[in-house]
Design a protein around this motif. Structure first.
Motif, PDB file in Angstrom:
ATOM      1  N   ARG A  21       0.825  -1.208   0.000  1.00 12.47           N
ATOM      2  CA  ARG A  21       0.000   0.000   0.000  1.00 12.47           C
ATOM      3  C   ARG A  21       0.858   1.256   0.000  1.00 12.47           C
ATOM      4  N   SER A  22       1.949   1.250   0.772  1.00 13.54           N
ATOM      5  CA  SER A  22       2.819   2.415   0.831  1.00 13.54           C
ATOM      6  C   SER A  22       3.511   2.662  -0.510  1.00 13.54           C
ATOM      7  N   ARG A  23       3.937   1.585  -1.166  1.00  8.40           N
ATOM      8  CA  ARG A  23       4.576   1.760  -2.474  1.00  8.40           C
ATOM      9  C   ARG A  23       3.595   2.308  -3.496  1.00  8.40           C
ATOM     10  N   THR A  25       1.087   4.236  -2.838  1.00 14.13           N
ATOM     11  CA  THR A  25       0.927   5.661  -2.507  1.00 14.13           C
ATOM     12  C   THR A  25       2.116   6.476  -3.010  1.00 14.13           C
ATOM     13  N   ALA A  28       1.852   7.080  -6.700  1.00 15.63           N
ATOM     14  CA  ALA A  28       0.856   8.102  -7.011  1.00 15.63           C
ATOM     15  C   ALA A  28       1.372   9.504  -6.695  1.00 15.63           C
ATOM     16  N   LEU A  29       2.232   9.635  -5.679  1.00 16.03           N
ATOM     17  CA  LEU A  29       2.740  10.950  -5.291  1.00 16.03           C
ATOM     18  C   LEU A  29       3.995  11.362  -6.053  1.00 16.03           C
ATOM     19  N   LEU A  67      -2.972  12.373  -9.340  1.00 10.09           N
ATOM     20  CA  LEU A  67      -3.527  12.532  -7.997  1.00 10.09           C
ATOM     21  C   LEU A  67      -5.039  12.350  -7.982  1.00 10.09           C
ATOM     22  N   ALA A  70      -5.686   8.666  -8.444  1.00 11.28           N
ATOM     23  CA  ALA A  70      -5.357   7.930  -7.223  1.00 11.28           C
ATOM     24  C   ALA A  70      -6.394   8.177  -6.137  1.00 11.28           C
ATOM     25  N   ALA A  71      -6.864   9.439  -6.028  1.00 10.62           N
ATOM     26  CA  ALA A  71      -7.899   9.731  -5.032  1.00 10.62           C
ATOM     27  C   ALA A  71      -9.189   8.978  -5.342  1.00 10.62           C
ATOM     28  N   ALA A  74      -8.598   5.309  -4.481  1.00 14.55           N
ATOM     29  CA  ALA A  74      -8.586   5.123  -3.032  1.00 14.55           C
ATOM     30  C   ALA A  74      -9.990   5.223  -2.448  1.00 14.55           C
TER      31      ALA A  74
END
Length: 552
Positions: A21-23, A25, A28-29, A67, A70-71, A74
């Motif tokens: 999950r962190s990767r 994110t 996406a950033l 972004l 990704a939003a 999510a």
């Protein structure tokens, strides 16, 4: 978490899931981070010129698009409703002794108590997370709404004794300890959200534009799910191992004996569903006491199987179903849920979908099934242009067993049987296609008998369907129809009676005893066009094949 090795392994795997999950994110950033660097460089004069301006605008637009996407992904993952096992919810007021036993067990194991208890028409038990707002069945006793729900296989309550059930549930309840860890809980929520998001594109209520967006979201979720599936599976194995290790201190010796009952219950439950319940479901009737029936089925299995000898001596001890205030209402609810899951029946009883108790089963299911199949067999013969033979059969002027036997014996090598089997298969398929579709959509929990404190069915919307058997072949259908015709003739002309065998389903009783030697003679007639073995059997029983039978 305790000191269990399985718990530590589960937490390590949960962290691996969260790293996925962190990767995601970070990916996406990343465009936004690059865009910020370029914008700051432009303001400070380090990245000047037309070329850098173009790159800056392109990267900034790309960052905004990524972004937003990704939003959206999510949000879909967070809001998607996870699949929930259809169960019969048991309130504490309807089973105070059962809740008390589970809480005492949790105290002995030093783990949080499950938030609620539910039953499933299967031979298994597990913990199910229902913390998602769309799947939460209600507040847990004592405010522990975050604890998982304990799902118990309903056959266990009727077949097992109280001590055996407690021993079997100990490692399951012990799993609430690792489940309460924040890392494991977060990893489970993430995986369940991904699993739910993958199924979003298949929803029928989406318009073309929303479906296109849902497909993109499902594609992203599938990639993430593939990346963490292995870690999630190992995490669940670690949780199970931790629960098993912690439960060794509670009824360990009794659990070894109780595990034998788990296998026996599974065998009896499978036979009861496929051999006894399924014929009734096909007739538009659902046995309302399936869990009580599994006790009869396993008692019969104990009588027949030497390996099961001695198990029935346990029946003198207190059964686990005594922990329920109204076992009959719970049994009826789980029986209806089993019919919905394994056959696709309606959610409520009606003229074409009504309950039947075991005392009425032979008359209302077995006899009706035989006569319905016999009537279909003669309709097919009529369409084939077949007429009753000359002599007494023609004089009788009705459907006779002799007509069927003569038709199948007319051709060599079973050609007549193959043609008849194909016609019967087509007739059965036509009848099933003309039945009105069953509405499987639910509208929240369905109360049983209108009691707000009683059991109620809770689950996914719509309910899934798990067929018990593959479609029957034409030869199997023909054998069933010819057997039904023989049984109708035996009942009408030889004083036989329909009966119920707990392991094999519909049975023909002659002189009060079940006859098990009919199937082979019917197959000989169908496959080899040899009627002599069946005719000798009919003569032995006293069946008059030339007499017409009563059909539905």
């Amino acid at each position: 978490m305790g000191e269990e090795l399985g718990a530590r392994a589960a937490r390590a795997r949960a962290l691996a899931v969260l790293r996925v999950r962190s990767r995601a994110t970070a990916v996406a950033l990343l465009p936004a981070a690059v865009a910020v660097v370029l914008l700051v460089g432009g303001l400070t004069g380090r990245f000047g010129g037309e070329g850098w301006d173009t790159v800056r605008w392109v990267v900034t637009v790309l960052a905004v698009v990524v972004l937003l996407a990704a939003a959206a992904v999510a949000a879909v993952i967070a809001r998607s409703r996870p699949a929930v096992t259809p169960t019969v919810e048991i309130t504490e007021r309807s089973a105070p002794d059962l809740y008390r036993m589970v809480r005492d067990l949790a105290d002995r194991l030093d783990v949080p108590a499950p938030s609620a208890i539910a039953l499933t028409p299967d031979c298994d038990s597990w913990l199910e997370d229902r913390t998602h707002p769309a799947t939460r069945s209600g507040p847990a006793p004592g405010g522990g709404a975050e604890a998982p729900v304990l799902v118990i296989g309903s056959p266990f309550l009727w077949w097992m004794r109280v001590g055996e059930l407690r021993a079997v549930l100990a490692p399951v309840v012990a799993g609430t300890g690792p489940s309460a860890h924040p890392d494991i809980a977060a990893a489970r929520r993430f995986v369940r959200g991904l699993d739910a998001a993958v199924a979003v594109p298949d929803r029928p209520d989406l318009d073309p534009v929303r479906r296109l967006g849902a497909r993109f979201t499902g594609w992203v979720a599938a990639i993430l799910l593939r990346g963490c599936r292995g870690h999630a599976a190992e995490m669940e194995r670690g949780v199970a191992a931790a629960g098993s290790e912690r439960a060794q201190a509670v009824d360990y010796g009794l659990r070894i004996v109780a595990q034998e009952q788990v296998g026996l219950a599974y065998a009896g439950w499978d036979r009861l569903l496929t051999r006894v319940a399924l014929p009734a479901w096909r007739m538009g009737r659902w046995p309302s006491r399936l869990d009580a029936g599994v006790v009869s089925a396993l008692t019969e299995l104990s009588r027949r199987d030497r390996l099961a000898e001695g198990f029935t001596s346990r029946l003198g001890e207190r059964p686990a179903c005594d922990l329920l205030e109204e076992p009959g209402a719970v049994d009826e609810a789980t029986s209806l849920l089993a019919a919905r899951l394994f056959h696709g029946g309606p959610a409520e009883a009606g003229p074409d979908w009504s309950p039947v108790d075991w005392q009425r089963y032979p008359e209302e299911v077995v006899d009706r099934k035989w006569r319905t199949d016999a009537a279909r067999l003669h309709r097919v013969l009529d369409r084939l242009g077949e007429t009753p033979a000359a002599g007494p059969v023609r004089a009788a002027g009705g459907p006779t067993l002799a007509r069927v036997v003569d038709h199948l014996a007319a051709a060599h090598g079973g050609e007549a049987g193959e043609a008849l089997a194909a016609r019967i298969s087509a007739e059965v398929a036509r009848e099933e296609s003309t039945r009105p579709p069953v509405e499987r959509q639910g509208h929240g929990p369905a109360m049983v008998q209108g009691d707000p404190d009683g059991p109620y069915i809770f689950g996914t919307d719509p309910l899934p369907l798990f067929p018990l058997q593959p479609p029957r072949s034409g030869r199997e259908l023909l054998a069933d129809h010819v057997t039904a015709m023989v049984c109708c003739a035996a009942v009408d002309t030889a004083g036989a009676a329909p009966g119920l065998d707990w392991l094999d389903g519909p049975a023909l009783l002659v002189g009060g005893a079940r006859r098990t030697d009919l199937t082979g003679r019917v197959l000989t007639l169908i496959e080899d066009a040899d009627p002599e073995p069946l005719r000798s059997w009919l003569s032995e029983i006293g069946v008059r094949a030339e007499k017409p039978v009563r059909l539905v």
